[in-house]
Design a protein around this motif. Structure first.
Motif, PDB file in Angstrom:
ATOM      1  N   ARG A 106       0.683  -1.255   0.077  1.00 15.82           N
ATOM      2  CA  ARG A 106      -0.188   0.039  -0.070  1.00 15.82           C
ATOM      3  C   ARG A 106       0.938   1.248   0.064  1.00 15.82           C
ATOM      4  NH1 ARG A 106      -5.297   1.303   1.010  1.00 15.82           N
ATOM      5  NH2 ARG A 106      -5.910  -0.777   1.791  1.00 15.82           N
ATOM      6  N   TRP A 118      -0.154  11.275   2.944  1.00 13.35           N
ATOM      7  CA  TRP A 118      -0.594  11.972   4.092  1.00 13.35           C
ATOM      8  C   TRP A 118      -0.299  13.516   3.956  1.00 13.35           C
ATOM      9  CZ3 TRP A 118      -2.654  10.023   9.090  1.00 13.35           C
ATOM     10  CH2 TRP A 118      -2.732   8.678   8.916  1.00 13.35           C
ATOM     11  N   VAL A 155      -3.629  14.350   8.053  1.00 15.33           N
ATOM     12  CA  VAL A 155      -4.746  13.443   7.805  1.00 15.33           C
ATOM     13  C   VAL A 155      -4.143  12.721   6.467  1.00 15.33           C
ATOM     14  CG1 VAL A 155      -6.679  14.460   8.546  1.00 15.33           C
ATOM     15  CG2 VAL A 155      -5.833  15.184   6.359  1.00 15.33           C
ATOM     16  N   LEU A 156      -4.878  11.672   6.403  1.00 11.47           N
ATOM     17  CA  LEU A 156      -4.816  10.592   5.044  1.00 11.47           C
ATOM     18  C   LEU A 156      -5.510  11.215   3.990  1.00 11.47           C
ATOM     19  CD1 LEU A 156      -3.568   7.971   4.018  1.00 11.47           C
ATOM     20  CD2 LEU A 156      -5.716   6.920   4.880  1.00 11.47           C
ATOM     21  N   ILE A 157      -4.571  11.349   2.655  1.00 17.85           N
ATOM     22  CA  ILE A 157      -5.412  12.107   1.820  1.00 17.85           C
ATOM     23  C   ILE A 157      -5.891  11.074   0.532  1.00 17.85           C
ATOM     24  CG2 ILE A 157      -5.245  13.634  -0.423  1.00 17.85           C
ATOM     25  CD1 ILE A 157      -3.131  15.037   1.271  1.00 17.85           C
ATOM     26  N   VAL A 158      -4.861  10.070   0.257  1.00 18.15           N
ATOM     27  CA  VAL A 158      -5.239   9.252  -0.735  1.00 18.15           C
ATOM     28  C   VAL A 158      -4.406   8.083  -0.516  1.00 18.15           C
ATOM     29  CG1 VAL A 158      -3.663  10.138  -2.533  1.00 18.15           C
ATOM     30  CG2 VAL A 158      -5.640   8.742  -3.157  1.00 18.15           C
ATOM     31  N   THR A 159      -4.942   6.867  -0.876  1.00 22.02           N
ATOM     32  CA  THR A 159      -4.227   5.468  -0.559  1.00 22.02           C
ATOM     33  C   THR A 159      -4.456   4.552  -1.680  1.00 22.02           C
ATOM     34  OG1 THR A 159      -3.822   3.558   0.788  1.00 22.02           O
ATOM     35  CG2 THR A 159      -6.058   4.481   1.003  1.00 22.02           C
ATOM     36  N   TYR A 160      -3.601   3.701  -2.110  1.00 21.70           N
ATOM     37  CA  TYR A 160      -3.393   2.925  -3.222  1.00 21.70           C
ATOM     38  C   TYR A 160      -2.961   1.475  -2.688  1.00 21.70           C
ATOM     39  CZ  TYR A 160      -1.948   0.474  -7.601  1.00 21.70           C
ATOM     40  OH  TYR A 160      -2.049  -0.631  -8.408  1.00 21.70           O
ATOM     41  N   LYS A 161      -3.945   0.692  -2.877  1.00 18.88           N
ATOM     42  CA  LYS A 161      -3.744  -0.914  -2.502  1.00 18.88           C
ATOM     43  C   LYS A 161      -3.370  -1.540  -3.659  1.00 18.88           C
ATOM     44  CE  LYS A 161      -4.931  -4.629   0.251  1.00 18.88           C
ATOM     45  NZ  LYS A 161      -5.663  -5.763   0.330  1.00 18.88           N
ATOM     46  N   TYR A 220     -11.150  19.931  -1.645  1.00 17.57           N
ATOM     47  CA  TYR A 220     -10.440  19.651  -0.370  1.00 17.57           C
ATOM     48  C   TYR A 220     -11.203  18.356   0.343  1.00 17.57           C
ATOM     49  CZ  TYR A 220      -7.936  23.959  -0.952  1.00 17.57           C
ATOM     50  OH  TYR A 220      -7.073  24.755  -1.564  1.00 17.57           O
ATOM     51  N   LEU A 221     -10.511  17.732   1.275  1.00 12.12           N
ATOM     52  CA  LEU A 221     -11.194  16.527   2.089  1.00 12.12           C
ATOM     53  C   LEU A 221     -11.497  16.996   3.340  1.00 12.12           C
ATOM     54  CD1 LEU A 221      -8.941  13.806   0.873  1.00 12.12           C
ATOM     55  CD2 LEU A 221     -10.721  14.395  -0.199  1.00 12.12           C
ATOM     56  N   LEU A 229      -6.273  14.699  -3.566  1.00 14.57           N
ATOM     57  CA  LEU A 229      -5.089  14.207  -4.652  1.00 14.57           C
ATOM     58  C   LEU A 229      -5.693  12.864  -5.198  1.00 14.57           C
ATOM     59  CD1 LEU A 229      -1.982  14.826  -2.783  1.00 14.57           C
ATOM     60  CD2 LEU A 229      -2.944  16.273  -4.184  1.00 14.57           C
ATOM     61  N   LEU A 289      -4.181   9.806  -7.019  1.00 20.50           N
ATOM     62  CA  LEU A 289      -2.957   8.936  -7.298  1.00 20.50           C
ATOM     63  C   LEU A 289      -3.381   7.711  -8.313  1.00 20.50           C
ATOM     64  CD1 LEU A 289      -0.425   8.379  -5.709  1.00 20.50           C
ATOM     65  CD2 LEU A 289      -1.389   6.853  -4.227  1.00 20.50           C
ATOM     66  N   HIS A 310      -6.987  11.959  11.960  1.00 17.33           N
ATOM     67  CA  HIS A 310      -6.325  10.575  11.900  1.00 17.33           C
ATOM     68  C   HIS A 310      -5.463  10.451  13.066  1.00 17.33           C
ATOM     69  CE1 HIS A 310      -7.793  10.678   7.715  1.00 17.33           C
ATOM     70  NE2 HIS A 310      -7.626   9.409   7.827  1.00 17.33           N
ATOM     71  N   ALA A 315      -8.061   0.368  -7.220  1.00 11.04           N
ATOM     72  CA  ALA A 315      -7.468   0.279  -5.762  1.00 11.04           C
ATOM     73  C   ALA A 315      -7.426   1.519  -5.010  1.00 11.04           C
ATOM     74  CB  ALA A 315      -6.038  -0.452  -6.142  1.00 11.04           C
ATOM     75  N   TRP A 370      -8.086   4.748  -2.910  1.00 12.05           N
ATOM     76  CA  TRP A 370      -9.312   5.174  -1.819  1.00 12.05           C
ATOM     77  C   TRP A 370      -8.875   6.837  -1.359  1.00 12.05           C
ATOM     78  CZ3 TRP A 370      -9.307   7.121   2.904  1.00 12.05           C
ATOM     79  CH2 TRP A 370     -10.459   7.033   3.588  1.00 12.05           C
ATOM     80  N   PRO A 399     -13.586  11.373   2.343  1.00 11.76           N
ATOM     81  CA  PRO A 399     -14.791  11.997   1.965  1.00 11.76           C
ATOM     82  C   PRO A 399     -14.507  13.502   2.037  1.00 11.76           C
ATOM     83  CG  PRO A 399     -15.126  11.285   4.187  1.00 11.76           C
ATOM     84  CD  PRO A 399     -13.825  10.732   3.447  1.00 11.76           C
ATOM     85  N   GLU A 400     -15.093  14.188   0.905  1.00 13.30           N
ATOM     86  CA  GLU A 400     -14.821  15.736   0.942  1.00 13.30           C
ATOM     87  C   GLU A 400     -15.372  16.309   2.139  1.00 13.30           C
ATOM     88  OE1 GLU A 400     -15.435  17.367  -2.929  1.00 13.30           O
ATOM     89  OE2 GLU A 400     -14.614  15.644  -3.969  1.00 13.30           O
TER      90      GLU A 400
END
Lengths: 1422, 391
Positions: free
Chosen positions: A41, A45, A51-57, A103-104, A131, A133, B295, B348, B350, B353-354
């Motif tokens: 993953r 951040w 905070v976590l913005i986006v993540t790719y698995k 914005y998130l 963002l 990814l 977080h 894949a 994620w 939320p906005e």
């Protein structure tokens, strides 16, 4: 410098699953985003908020193909991330921001909620940008990837097959190049041979590498542990044009990190130490700069068990480095190796119950913006993860922690080193040391402190710590002034980059992302830009500084795209309209202010000097700058980024001795430039034609050019100079102070010829002295010879968590970190260095200029102590010992004796011989102390003597000291000496001290502490029938035959010995008529006065000359001689300052009927006065003193009126003011004042007249006390004298009563009689004031002489009454027997009357003795 | 011209019951070379400490001034009234003390006088609030012949440690010696004794640490746990607290902690009705910590209690209490997803939320704030320790 603050923060992590456990963190170049890798993953951040913005698995299928993720690297513009995987793939991810500024996590408040909705930039500040990814490319390098490095537009990848791949971020496939390491030649330096050796064997590959832009090359670590530096010979990377250098001695390298600003390469080694190398500019060879090593001394249990160095990370500003090891732990070091923090010791490593904690293991770490945060992926090493079975243990699991730091402003804004405050900046607050620093600039304060210091006296026998008295009050104040940065400013401009404080420490300015804001510590208010657009349109680039109440800052104007130098006034609104703006041709990198000059360093390597001037036209005050001079440095500076600091100083190689006007304040003589740790000085070139400066206008004067630069020192972190001047402390103020990291500090000290003699031409005018201090220096207090610093301190909270489930809480795992301010004296190091270099004269000059500092004695002591410890414990013989020189040096100061003895008492006994061999015989030193009247120090020497000499010697000296102490009335010391002498005695005796036998209930002899004595006194007053003189006291007197018994018991012998001395002293006091001293002596030492007086009744306690005694008492007790008011000739009001009120008083006085010498009138007088006193209270003691006449009386008032015990402070002033106003005379004004207190004039006059004849209240109490004592002891002649002075006829009547009783001593009566006659004669001739009183007591005297007559005749007869006084068994009684009084005579009629009255008197006196109250002694006899 | 300078050598902060010492220096600033004709004279100087009370009209309803007591403020300028010309009323004053009378100073000459007075224990602490102000001042009045009185005011800060005024200096007279020859340095001893006792008491009250845990929940569930280690603090200390959000069921987007004082007018003095009536309770924030914590599972804060603030106290008119004021911004929907689901479907990636619908909740935790060593407070007060006036 950097300091840990608080607890770390923990961020949310995916629930436990091996594929989701974070293992690597990498920040983007701007440190706004953080890429966190888990095996399958990639998460991005945001830094604030975290905070976590986006993540790719990675899908399971491809994940098995690629292997787990290993490392990530950002493209410099943060639009791409390259991730390497275990199986040799590189995955390229594109990061794109969503269209339309999304914005998130934007909070949506319910309708009608008053929350911030309309605030501009709200989303930017509180939400993370959205963002996207997307994985774009996959590259298979066919071999496991060891290291990824982004180099300009390329990505450099090292693989385990010994290849270096150069991959272009954009055209990945076609821009690919590979270099085989085995083709790169390596040598020790670049000069020796163009053709160096090659790596030679095939399986060598790069384990870790980092690109250094300012050195233009890579620092590399090979898999075999060798380290090196690869640099391209020409501008492009190709295998043929690469060349490597390596140091021969490193063979266990594990990792590397480079510092671009200081051009340092830090190589971690398997041994646990970090070796920091730099490149020699001329040869190109790698030079060891310093090592980062834990010392065995500080970390005895861990220093060589840390395992290999795992990671090294330089802070964003390059001023600190953080290191972690395989075994775990974090350590933080300054750029040149001063250790700041290590979590392997102290509270980090041990719980509060003393058990050891597992150290924190760090898998990856990355600094956050401006170094306020450190992102850490913690957890056990990967090899242990599976073994760990305790699933409840969350701490063992990898997690993301955020450590928070506070740093010194010096790290980013080096111009702050002009200041004498310690200012630290945290993420949202500033820490400022409060108190002394600002006061230190005021010489008045430091002198006041110096005065206050020595008054603090210590008991000479109490063992003092190493801290000198008063030092702790000066240094121990560790409080910080915490200023929270305005949240309004912070929200839109986080992080704070620069901060600066003004000279007085009252105003602070901070600059963040945009604009700046300032704060006043006086008003406690922030001032922000009124127009937020102006704020957002400027970026402070080159630091900011205060000049008076102006802020000078170098900034970039975003709207005009222009570099500018701006000056804002503190007091006006923060608006560009009030600013002075100067356009600058280039970006300003550094800025500093020296007096009225601003010096800036620009990106084109030029230094520009501006003059700054205050301009005020009407209400509008501005400051303007003008270019004075520009100096191009591009010849000397390879890269502008390397310049750490630029300052103007008045320091030069010449001390102004040869200058024409040495008295003048020194000008900006030189530029100091810190180039990557190398301190370079450029002086003004005075070799050219001199311009007469005073002829030209200061603003138009041509400034002298600068000489070529000279290197002063290496490895310099900070430089301190001051622009102040102080003729008294030239050494300290004209010196240049350097902090050199692990090497400690250095001072470039000016040397001055003594007495302004011509300097030796061969003598250098400055000298560089290194010295070690234990703290990290943050500010130098020049005049105070102090260095201020800060250290991390920790607090454990783990004991508060008792639940076992709480064991893994962060608060339990980590101590709470706070920053403490510290300070250190360094003067002793410098003095010692000067002495070592045979510059004793300079040392003396320097020391003398600092002798007024409160801790100066401490400095001398420390110096002596350190040299002594070093030389006395040295194993090898020292060829040229320094101790004698140091000793000789200290002799130059009056503190010598004290310093030596304090030093001795703080060192072991074993070293004493060595010490005293150098400083002189302690016996001589003791005698010197006595001669210098320094008894306390002498007492300290006694301890030395006691240990070094035979008992007889120490006793002899102790006796000497005891007698001197007695003579000087040092009562505390006397008490100590008594104890000491007793201790010597008991130590001397071989047998254990025997317990006092029961027959001797008071074996302590006449020596008892006063508590007992006062009890016995009251007993005697109550129980003893009058006329018996309390002779039961003889019990405590050593009787003749018992003397032999004393000698048997050594302790008793000691007591006897002491008693003898006390007796002798008392006798002397009495013989010299020093009754006041005698009283003090007896009271302080608990001397049994009454019993002793009984013994001495006919010897020392006789009054030989009544007149002398009377006069002496008057003088000692400040008792005014009585005056006859009628004889206005002697009136004091006639002399000098006579005022109307005084005159009036005088007239009424002379007409006052009370004063007529009649007995009854006198008594009623007393009564009247008493009633007055009770009416108006004791206030009128002021009046009494005020009107008490006589110029000879003035002395009396000047005496310390320390009778604070009585409550006499109505209305007027306190004692101190009283006495001070007495000094000014003019008491009549006070009288005037009192007349307002509704007293009629005649009443006032009466009171004042009455009181005029009395002395101070305290004296009265004391005299009455003495009278009582003498009465008890039967020293009637003294009673008479005191009665005379108190003018109490009752004493004489009492006396008469006693004289008529049986025990009266005829000789004594005779003595009294003749004495009184002498007094009468004296009164007639010299002191007519006594006449009235003498007339009053005339009848009694007559009777007395009759008794005497009678007594003289039976004197020849056989004494009858011996048997009647069984108590009188003392030899004295036998002596007196001859003159003992006849019992039968005492039964005469008037006598019996008097006995009765005396009895009454006695009891009243006894009653009054205890409360000791004002006026209670005014007894009346009817 | 005469210059009068008053210096509080120890700094301007004192504990009630302590002795204040002020050195008053009067100087004739003319150079000594000037002719003797320019010697200057002061008729007298006197000093007094008083506490001035001032209440906000709109917040406090004070009883009408006692008319039985005549207004002693005369027109004559020859009476020393330290609070002349100041707003509010003088609620406490020490007896005036005369420093000197008929002082004549030659050019360049300077004289110093020491004024010392014990600060009354029964007064309120120095306080500048919204409703009331208690201000202590040392006033030095000087008068030249045939001139009005000039007042030099030296501001003081008085800290009150409650309970200290009831304690009396231990009278160990019972065992003490009674020889009048023993020097008694009672006042100095008493002063240091008082400071020592105050230090001990403060230490005892504030050094005890114990963990207090508070479960924080809004209507929908648990937000987290707040931990604090002390409930009694001294001025200048940091209030340290921890927040554990990891175990909560409701996501918290943001929290803020404010260190506040609550100034409340006592009910009998509250202004009830009328126009322009301000609330009887006012809050002042002294330090604030705000954090986005979406977080974050564990975080902590430390809020410094400013040395310049007033510890909690209570008088007949007003009470001042300290508290920690929390505000939590929590998600209105229970299951806010902060992390990607474990079984993630393709694609894949994620993203969070906005928008998050939120509610705000606040909570107050009272704490106690006590004074600290006055010397320490003095250190923190920048600025000169002298005041001067030229007459």
């Amino acid at each position: 410098m950097y300091f840990l603050s608080g607890w770390p923060k923990r961020l949310l992590c995916a629930p436990r699953s091996p594929a989701e456990a974070p293992l690597h963190v990498q920040s983007d170049p701007r440190r706004a985003f953080f890429a966190v890798l888990a095996p399958a993953r990639l998460s991005i951040w945001y830094s604030r908020p975290s905070v976590l913005i986006v993540t790719y698995k990675e899908p399971a299928k491809s994940s098995t193909q690629f292997g787990s993720y290993k490392q990530a690297e950002w493209r410099p513009d943060s639009t791409m991330i390259a991730v390497s995987t275990a199986n040799g793939y590189i995955l390229f991810f594109h990061i794109t921001s969503s269209r339309g500024d999304k914005y998130l996590y934007e909070p949506v408040y319910p309708k009608g909620s008053p929350q911030m909705k309309g605030i501009p930039h709200f989303k930017e500040e509180h939400c993370a940008p959205a963002l996207n990814l997307e994985m774009k490319k996959i590259l298979d390098l066919q071999a496991p990837i060891m290291s990824l490095q982004s180099v300009l537009e390329d990505l450099l990848v090292a693989t385990s097959d010994g290849l270096l791949h150069l991959i272009h971020w954009e055209g990945m496939t076609n821009g690919r190049k590979a270099i085989n390491l085995s083709t790169v030649p390596f040598s020790v330096d670049l000069q020796s041979s163009r053709v160096g050796s090659f790596l030679g064997f095939a399986d060598v590959h790069i384990k870790d590498m980092e690109y250094c832009a300012t050195l233009d090359g890579f620092a590399v670590v090979f898999n075999d542990g060798k380290v090196g530096f690869i640099t391209p010979v020409s501008s492009r990377f190709t295998a043929e044009q690469l060349h490597g250098v390596w140091p021969q001695d490193v063979i266990d390298g594990t990792c590397v990190a480079v510092n671009n600003k200081y051009r340092l390469m830090a190589f971690g080694c398997a041994s646990g130490c970090v070796q920091v190398y730099t490149i020699d500019n001329t040869t190109g060879a790698m030079l060891l700069s310093h090592k980062l090593e834990l010392t065995a001394k500080q970390y005895p249990d861990i220093w060589n068990k840390t395992g290999a160095v795992k990671l090294i990370r330089w802070s964003p500003d390059n001023s600190a480095v953080i290191v972690t090891w395989e075994y775990g732990g974090l350590s933080l070091w300054s750029v040149f190796g001063a250790q700041l923090i290590c979590t392997l010791g102290g509270d980090f490593a041990y719980r509060s119950d003393g058990t050891k904690k597992d150290p924190l293991k760090i898998n990856s770490m990355s600094w956050g913006a401006e170094g306020y945060h450190l992102w850490v992926i913690s957890g056990l090493g990967s090899q242990h993860t599976q073994i760990e079975t305790d699933l409840r243990s969350t701490v063992k699991e990898p997690s993301i922690l955020l450590f928070q730091f506070i740093k010194s402003v010096l790290t980013v804004n080096p111009c702050m080193s002009n200041q004498e405050q310690v200012l630290l900046q945290g993420e949202d607050r500033l820490y400022l040391n409060c108190g002394e620093a600002s006061q230190a600039q005021n010489p008045k304060y430091s002198s006041a402190r110096a005065e206050r210091m020595p008054r603090h006296e210590k008991s000479p026998f109490a063992d003092g710590g190493l801290e000198a008295p008063g030092l702790s009050t000066l240094l121990g104040h560790r409080h910080w002034h915490v200023v929270q940065i305005s949240s309004t400013y912070l929200e839109s401009n986080w992080p704070i980059r620069f901060s600066a404080i003004d000279k007085l420490g009252q105003n602070i300015a901070v600059a963040g992302k945009f604009g700046f804001a300032h704060y006043s510590l006086l008003t406690k208010k922030w001032k922000l830009f009124g127009n937020i657009t102006q704020e957002q349109n400027m970026i402070v680039t080159g630091g900011l500084a205060w000049w008076d109440d102006f802020m000078v800052l170098a900034c970039y104007n975003l709207s005009d795209c222009q570099e500018e130098l701006r000056i804002y006034l503190r007091t006006s609104n923060l608006d560009n309209a009030f600013a002075h703006v100067t356009k600058a041709p280039m970006e300003t990198l550094l800025l500093s202010v020296f007096r009225d000059m601003v010096v800036v360093f620009r990106a084109d390597c030029s230094i520009c000097l501006y003059s700054i001037e205050r301009k005020s036209d009407g209400s509008n005050t501005t400051a303007s700058v003008q270019v004075l001079q520009e100096v191009s440095m591009s010849r000397y500076i390879p890269h502008p980024f390397l310049v750490v600091s630029v300052t103007l100083t008045s320091v030069s190689t010449e001390n102004g001795i040869s200058l024409k006007m040495p008295q003048q304040a020194r000008d900006a003589e030189s530029i100091m430039l810190n180039l990557a740790g190398q301190l370079i000085m450029m002086q003004r070139d005075r070799s050219g034609p001199q311009i007469r400066e005073k002829d030209s206008h200061p603003n138009q004067r041509k400034l002298l050019p600068f000489c070529p630069p000279v290197v002063l020192a290496q490895s310099v972190e900070n430089v301190w100079t001051t622009c102040r001047a102080n003729k008294q402390k030239r050494h300290l103020l004209e010196a240049l102070w350097l902090s050199c990291g692990g090497a400690g500090m250095k001072v470039w000290l000016p040397l001055f010829p003594r007495d302004h003699r011509k300097p030796h031409s061969f003598l250098s005018q400055r000298i560089m002295l290194p010295f070690h201090i234990n703290i990290y220096p943050l500010a130098v207090l020049f005049e105070d010879a102090l260095v201020l610093g800060a250290v991390n301190d920790t607090l454990l909270y783990d004991s508060l968590y008792t639940r076992s489930s709480a064991r893994e809480q962060l608060e339990v795992l980590f101590p709470f970190c706070v920053v403490e301010r510290t300070s250190q004296i360094y003067l002793h190091h410098i003095l010692r260095q000067l002495l070592v270099r045979n510059l004793g004269e300079q040392a003396l000059l320097l020391a003398q200029s600092c002798a007024a500092l409160p801790y100066f004695p401490h400095v001398l002591e420390l110096m002596l102590h350190e040299v002594l410890e070093e030389e006395a414990t040295s194993r090898e013989p020292i060829p040229d010992p320094l101790l004698p020189t140091v000793a000789k040096f200290i002799t130059e100061f009056p503190l010598f004796l004290q310093t030596v003895v304090h030093c001795a008492r703080k060192t072991e006994y074993a070293l004493w011989n060595y010490l005293f061999a150098a400083v002189g015989n302690p016996k001589d030193l003791f005698e010197e102390c006595l001669m210098a009247q320094d008894l306390d120090t002498a007492a300290s020497y006694l301890i030395i003597l006691q240990n070094m000499e035979v008992p007889a010697v120490s006793r002899q000296h102790a006796t000497l000291l005891f007698n001197t102490a007695l003579e000087q009335g040092k009562w505390d010391l006397c008490r100590h000496m008594i104890r000491f002498l007793k201790a010597i005695g008991s130590g001397e005796s071989e047998t254990p001290p025997s317990t006092p036998t029961s027959q001797e209930p008071s074996s302590s002899g006449g020596f008892e502490f006063f508590r007992n004595r006062s009890i016995s006194l009251s007993q005697s007053a109550e129980n003893v029938p009058p006329g018996k003189f309390g002779l039961q006291k003889t019990l405590s007197m050593p009787t003749g035959p018992s003397g032999k018994r004393w000698s048997k018991d050594s302790e008793c012998a000691e007591n006897m010995y002491i008693d003898m001395m006390l007796w002798r002293h008392a006798r002397r006091l009495l013989e010299e008529v020093r009754l006041k001293d005698l009283g003090c002596f007896a009271a302080q030492l608990g001397f049994e006065l009454i019993s002793w007086l009984c013994k001495e009744r006919t010897r020392a306690a006789r009054v030989d000359n009544f007149v002398v005694a009377l006069k002496r008492l008057h003088k000692d007790f400040l008792w005014p001689l009585p005056i006859i008011p009628a004889s206005s000739i002697s009136s004091p009001f006639k002399n000098g300052k006579c005022r109307a009120v005084g005159e009036q008083m005088l007239k009424s006085q002379s007409a006052d009927p009370f004063i007529t010498p009649e007995m009854d009138a006198g008594i009623s007088n007393i009564q009247r006065s008493q009633s007055w006193l009770s009416n108006i209270g004791p206030t009128h003691r002021d009046t009494d003193r005020a009107s008490s006449p006589g110029p000879q009386m003035q002395d009396a008032f000047l005496s310390p009126l320390s009778n604070k015990g009585d409550e006499c402070s109505i209305g007027s002033a306190t004692d101190l003011t009283e006495s001070s106003s007495v000094v000014d005379g003019d008491w009549t004004m006070v009288d005037e004042n009192f007349s307002t207190l509704s007293l009629t004039q005649s009443e006032l006059e009466h009171i004042s007249m009455e009181l005029a004849s009395k002395g101070p209240h305290k004296s009265q109490v004391q005299l009455r006390y003495l009278l009582h004592i003498f009465m008890e002891a039967g020293c009637l002649d003294w009673c008479v004298v005191i009665g005379l002075i108190l003018r109490e006829s009752s004493v004489v009547s009492q006396l008469l009563g006693i004289a008529q009783s049986s025990e009266m001593d005829g000789e004594m009566l005779q003595n009294i009689k003749s004495g009184l006659q002498a007094v009468d004669r004296w009164a007639s001739t010299d002191c007519p004031g006594y006449k009235p009183f003498l007339n009053i007591i005339k009848p009694q005297l007559q009777k007395l002489s009759e008794i005497t007559e009678e007594l003289v005749q039976p004197d020849t007869f056989q004494p009858v009454t011996v048997g009647k006084t069984p108590e009188q068994t003392s030899p004295r009684a036998e002596e007196n027997r001859g003159s003992c009084s006849h019992g039968s005579i005492s039964q005469s009629e008037p006598g019996s009357n008097n006995v009765v009255s005396r009895k009454e008197e006695d009891t009243t006196q006894a009653d009054e003795e205890e409360p000791l109250q004002d006026g209670a002694y005014d007894c009346s006899v009817s | 011209m005469i210059e009068v300078v008053a210096e509080l050598s120890r700094g301007p902060v004192f504990l009630a019951g302590e002795a204040l010492e002020c050195v008053v220096t009067v100087t004739n600033p003319l150079p000594p070379t000037a002719t003797s004709a320019s010697s200057e004279a002061l008729a007298w100087a006197s000093a007094q400490i008083h506490c001035q009370f001032h209440a906000s009209e709109s917040r406090v309803a004070l009883p009408p001034p006692d008319s039985s007591q005549p207004d002693v403020q005369p027109d004559s300028q020859t009476v020393f009234l330290p609070h002349r010309g100041e707003r509010g009323q003088c609620i406490l004053s020490t007896p005036p003390k005369i420093l000197f009378c008929d002082l004549r100073l030659d050019p360049g000459e300077s004289k110093s006088y020491s004024y010392s007075e014990v600060l009354p224990t029964e007064g309120p602490p120095s306080f500048r609030g919204q409703s009331v102000k208690y201000v202590y001042k040392l006033t030095i009045g000087c008068q030249r012949v045939n001139s009005p009185i000039t007042l030099l005011r030296v501001p003081l800060r008085v800290l009150v440690l409650t309970g200290l005024q009831d304690v009396h200096f231990p009278q160990d007279e019972a065992v003490a010696p009674s020889s009048p020859f023993l020097e008694e340095d009672d006042s100095g001893k008493k002063d240091s004794w008082l400071a020592e006792l105050a230090g001990e008491r403060l230490m005892a009250a504030t050094s005890c640490r114990s963990l207090h845990l508070y479960n924080i929940s809004d209507g929908r569930g648990k937000v987290g746990t707040f931990g604090i280690f002390k409930s009694v603090y001294r001025l200048g200390e940091d209030v340290v607290g921890t927040l554990n959000l990891g175990e909560g069921t409701v996501a918290c987007l943001q929290f803020s902690v404010s260190l506040q004082t609550e100034e409340r007018v006592q009910p009998e003095y509250q202004r009830r009705r009328g126009t322009g009536v301000a609330p009887s309770v006012s809050h002042v924030t002294h330090a604030r910590h705000q954090e986005s914590c979406l977080h974050t599972t564990r975080t902590s804060f430390s809020l410094p209690i400013p040395l310049c603030s007033t510890p909690g106290f209570c008088t007949a008119i007003v009470s001042l209490k300290w508290r920690l004021h929390f505000e939590f911004v929590t998600s209105r929907e229970p299951g806010l997803v902060l992390l990607p689901p474990l079984e993630q479907p393709e694609p894949a990636t994620w993203t969070g939320p906005e928008q998050v619908p939120v509610d705000t909740f606040s909570w107050d935790l009272p704490i106690k704030v006590l004074p600290t060593s006055p010397t320490l407070v003095s250190y923190a007060a920048p600025g000169p320790s002298t005041s001067s006036i030229t007459i």
